[in-house]
Design a protein around this motif. Sequence first.
Motif, short mmCIF file in Angstrom:
data_model
loop_
_atom_site.label_atom_id
_atom_site.label_comp_id
_atom_site.label_asym_id
_atom_site.label_seq_id
_atom_site.Cartn_x
_atom_site.Cartn_y
_atom_site.Cartn_z
N VAL A 71 0.85 -1.20 0.00
CA VAL A 71 0.00 0.00 0.00
C VAL A 71 0.88 1.25 0.00
O VAL A 71 0.59 2.22 -0.70
CB VAL A 71 -0.98 -0.01 1.19
N CYS A 72 1.96 1.23 0.75
CA CYS A 72 2.87 2.39 0.75
C CYS A 72 3.48 2.62 -0.62
O CYS A 72 3.59 3.77 -1.07
CB CYS A 72 3.97 2.21 1.79
N GLY A 74 2.18 1.77 -3.42
CA GLY A 74 1.10 2.16 -4.32
C GLY A 74 1.09 1.31 -5.58
O GLY A 74 1.92 0.43 -5.77
N ILE A 81 -6.87 0.55 -2.88
CA ILE A 81 -6.22 1.52 -1.99
C ILE A 81 -4.88 1.97 -2.60
O ILE A 81 -4.48 3.12 -2.47
CB ILE A 81 -6.00 0.91 -0.59
N GLY A 82 -4.20 1.07 -3.26
CA GLY A 82 -2.91 1.39 -3.87
C GLY A 82 -3.00 2.42 -4.98
O GLY A 82 -1.99 3.01 -5.37
N ARG A 89 -3.45 7.24 1.06
CA ARG A 89 -3.02 5.92 1.53
C ARG A 89 -2.50 6.00 2.96
O ARG A 89 -2.77 5.10 3.76
CB ARG A 89 -1.95 5.35 0.58
N TRP A 92 -5.48 6.10 5.20
CA TRP A 92 -6.12 4.79 5.25
C TRP A 92 -5.33 3.86 6.16
O TRP A 92 -5.90 3.15 6.99
CB TRP A 92 -6.23 4.20 3.84
#
Length: 132
Positions: A71-72, A74, A81-82, A89, A92
């Motif tokens: 997720v970080c 992306g 979320i990505g 993000r 979230w």
Amino acid sequence: MHAAEFYDYAVLRLVPRVERGEFINVGILLSCAARGHLDVRIELDEARALALDPALDLALVRRLLDAVEAVCRGGADAGPIGLLPPRARFHWLTAQRSAILQTSPVHGGKCADLDATMEHLLRRMVRVAGRG
């Protein structure tokens, strides 16, 4: 060298048994909105985690931590979320939840060197003095 910018960070916590509320710090999430920066550094001390819960599923924990890293970074590999902007993000990831991975409240600061700040936060908040 960049000019000093405001940043936000949260400590990533492993809570093996949510009902007990015991946790160990396992990483730092750091965001700088002005630079579109979002990073996480994770350092899982498996022995400390197992001290809190000897039956902890470390493979599951590693998968969850890998998901946070995705997720970080992306991108589509991190799911819907990505695809959000870095700041969204970060919000979230730092939303309150009752799960085995949680974050501290968000804290802020100002720095010119995000990598040095990340290292400082890891030393101060995650690593145990005198170990490894």
